[in-house]
Write a protein that holds these residues in place. Structure first.
Motif, short mmCIF file in Angstrom:
data_model
loop_
_atom_site.label_atom_id
_atom_site.label_comp_id
_atom_site.label_asym_id
_atom_site.label_seq_id
_atom_site.Cartn_x
_atom_site.Cartn_y
_atom_site.Cartn_z
N ASP A 1 -22.68 48.45 34.69
CA ASP A 1 -21.40 47.96 34.20
C ASP A 1 -21.44 47.96 32.68
N ASN B 1 -12.58 49.54 42.81
CA ASN B 1 -11.75 48.74 41.90
C ASN B 1 -12.14 48.95 40.44
N THR C 1 -14.73 39.97 41.39
CA THR C 1 -15.47 40.55 42.52
C THR C 1 -15.94 39.43 43.43
C1 LIG Z 1 -12.74 44.66 39.18
S1 LIG Z 1 -14.42 44.91 38.79
C2 LIG Z 1 -14.99 45.65 40.28
C3 LIG Z 1 -16.26 45.02 40.76
C4 LIG Z 1 -16.75 45.56 42.09
N1 LIG Z 1 -16.95 46.97 42.04
C5 LIG Z 1 -15.79 45.20 43.19
O1 LIG Z 1 -15.05 46.06 43.68
O2 LIG Z 1 -15.76 44.02 43.59
C6 LIG Z 1 -14.32 46.29 37.68
C7 LIG Z 1 -15.58 46.45 36.86
O3 LIG Z 1 -15.55 47.74 36.27
C8 LIG Z 1 -16.19 47.63 35.03
N2 LIG Z 1 -15.82 48.74 34.12
C9 LIG Z 1 -14.61 49.04 33.64
N3 LIG Z 1 -14.70 50.07 32.78
C10 LIG Z 1 -16.01 50.41 32.72
C11 LIG Z 1 -16.73 51.38 32.01
N4 LIG Z 1 -16.14 52.21 31.15
N5 LIG Z 1 -18.07 51.46 32.22
C12 LIG Z 1 -18.70 50.62 33.08
N6 LIG Z 1 -18.05 49.67 33.76
C13 LIG Z 1 -16.73 49.56 33.59
C14 LIG Z 1 -15.70 46.30 34.50
O4 LIG Z 1 -16.52 45.81 33.48
C15 LIG Z 1 -15.69 45.44 35.75
O5 LIG Z 1 -16.85 44.69 35.85
#
Ligand SMILES: C[S@@+](CC[C@H](N)C(=O)[O-])C[C@H]1O[C@@H](n2cnc3c(N)ncnc32)[C@H](O)[C@@H]1O
Length: 516
Positions: free
Chosen positions: A154, A229, A87
């Motif tokens: 998260d 994302n 991110t």
């Molecule tokens: C690629 S990052 C996106 C960060 C931000 N939203 C962005 O677009 O820059 C995806 C995030 O989703 C979180 N994530 C994935 N599965 C999840 C779940 N079941 N519950 C909570 N968070 C989750 C991951 O831990 C990760 O930090």
């Protein structure tokens, strides 16, 4: 484990009661909602090795414990290992401009009992998204009687620890303007430290988006949700369930931002698609607004008619005119076509579109339209029927009627990429190039695999003298056409087959100056 082969692996599998990696894949999908495809099997195998090395148990006991309901500590360890927390501040800057200029002003105007706005960053990773929201809020909401709550959630505890520290590398701030950095960050060595009051403006919590969580998803409790994302990493079931929770928890008229490569198409009909600031986002429908039905179906592949198409393109001003002209010639040239073996997709309720599709395939648009008009009156609300009618009207040159049909279809199914593509043809036919481009862009956003709006964008760019955009779009169209669904080629290809359309794109790329 990852390197076990053939009989060795069979022996291991037998001893632990099934393929260990498959069992881990199932647990990770069920508990964290994370999707790991076949080509990511080695990631799971390596994580399994590491988790076994970190503990005292054998594989059999470990998997049995996971399957019985993983202890919280172990689930956290898996989340740390298996999530992608990439991110940065102001990622997809257009979203933050829309937040500043459309969403916040609109929510501030909305009648509210309490002067309170709640914003959720779901899947916030190390906090850059939530803090970017906090900066925009601080710079936009001047009235101190409004309380704005910003919450980042998260499942990855390591990412959340980083968020709490609020100290960032220059890499995290790569898309942040100098002015914003000067205003909201203090430099300490190689780190940028977020200003204290902003740090306190966001509350971070460890939450699992794959779980029902009554507190997080209380009805109408959020005004804006950023869930960017995240869906792309989830299983279809988990993504669907998460979107349903978000829909429940978003106040009517509230906004949802997804990542650029994510859409709600096929996931939810609870939203209006919004397109401003060169980006897309969603607005929750007000209660009582029409729910949308499922998407359209289609049929089989047409003949290849490259020379006819080339001549028609050369002689026409617009793509929709090309289709019409080529159709006249094709009609003269075509041998009687086979009835399509299948209409594919979802069968229409109670009526058969096979004959109308067959007539479309044979370029006999007027007869196909007559066929549809003879259907029962209720069919006029079937999205399949509406889309086919729109296509037939556009292809036979009845552009205002086609446009009206597509608008009716969009009133039922706002995320219908096909309707937007046909509208792009209609707008181009009406001399509204900008409108055509916009509808093509919406179609491309809603369905990135849809080749025809790319092709159309390429032709529009070429006609506008923008060779580089034309080459880019047409080259992309060639890639997409190679794997485009045959039924969609029948419906939208204007009577041209895959080969003819690919040849057209290649010729147009050549004519606009070669490779993009
Ligand atoms: C690629 S990052 C996106 C960060 C931000 N939203 C962005 O677009 O820059 C995806 C995030 O989703 C979180 N994530 C994935 N599965 C999840 C779940 N079941 N519950 C909570 N968070 C989750 C991951 O831990 C990760 O930090």
């Amino acid at each position: 484990m990852a390197r076990a082969r053939g009989s060795e692996r069979d022996a291991v599998n037998a001893s632990v009661g099934g393929d260990p990696v498959e069992r881990l894949r199932a647990v990770v999908a069920g508990r964290l909602g994370l999707r790991f495809d076949e080509d990511q099997t080695s990631i799971l195998a390596q994580v399994l090795e590491r988790r076994l090395a970190a503990g005292q148990e054998g594989c059999k006991a470990y998997l049995a414990r996971l399957e019985a309901g993983p202890p919280r500590l172990e689930l956290r360890a898996l989340a740390r290992e298996l999530t992608v927390a990439e991110t940065y501040f102001f990622r997809n800057a257009d979203h933050f401009r829309a937040l500043r200029e459309v969403v916040l002003p609109q929510r501030l105007r909305a009648p509210a009992a309490a002067r309170r706005i709640s914003i959720l960053s779901a899947g916030c990773a190390s906090g850059e998204e939530a803090f970017s929201i906090a900066i925009v809020v601080r710079e936009t909401v001047a009235d101190p009687t409004w309380e704005v709550s910003i919450r980042g959630v998260d499942v990855n505890p390591a990412a959340l620890e980083k968020a709490e520290r609020a100290r960032f590398s220059s890499w995290s701030l790569r898309e942040t303007s100098q002015e914003t950095k000067r205003r909201w960050f203090l430099e300490e060595g190689s780190e940028a430290v977020l200003e204290e009051s902003l740090r306190r403006a966001v509350v971070f919590e460890e939450r699992n988006l794959a779980e029902e969580d009554g507190e997080l998803w209380q009805p109408a409790s959020h005004d804006v949700v950023f869930c960017r994302n995240v869906l792309m990493y989830l299983t279809p079931e988990c993504a669907q369930a998460l979107v349903a929770r978000i829909s429940r928890a978003l106040a009517p008229g509230g906004y949802l931002f997804l990542g650029h490569a994510e859409t709600l198409r096929g996931l939810s009909a609870d939203y209006h698609l919004r397109h401003t600031h060169g980006t897309f986002y969603y607005q929750r429908r007000q209660s009582g607004e029409l729910p949308a039905p499922p998407a359209a179906s289609a049929a089989a592949s047409p003949a290849e008619l490259v020379p006819v198409l080339a001549a028609a393109v050369a002689a026409s001003d617009t793509w929709v005119e090309t289709i019409r002209r080529a159709s006249e010639r094709i009609q003269a040239l075509c041998r009687p076509a086979q009835r399509p073996a299948s209409t594919g997709g979802r069968p229409s309720p109670g009526w058969d579109l096979g004959r109308a599709l067959d007539l479309l395939r044979r370029e006999r648009f007027a007869e196909a339209l007559a066929e549809i008009q003879a259907l029962p009156a209720e069919s006029a609300r079937d999205p399949d029927v509406l889309l086919l009618t729109g296509v037939l009207r556009a292809h036979s040159g009845q552009l205002p009627a086609a446009e009206e049909t597509c608008r009716r279809l969009l009133a039922l199914d706002e995320l219908n990429a096909g309707a937007h593509y046909v509208l792009a043809l209609c707008r181009e036919g009406a001399g509204d190039r900008q409108g055509a481009v916009e509808h093509d862009q919406v179609a491309v956003y809603l369905d990135p695999a849809f080749a025809m709006p790319r092709l159309h964008l390429g032709l529009l760019a070429r006609r506008a003298g923008d060779g580089s955009a034309a080459r880019r779009e047409l080259a992309e169209a060639v890639v997409l056409l190679q794997r485009e669904d045959a039924s969609r080629l029948l419906l939208f290809g204007g009577g041209f087959g895959r080969g003819a359309l690919i040849a057209l794109c290649r010729a147009e790329v050549e004519a606009s100056g070669g490779a993009p």
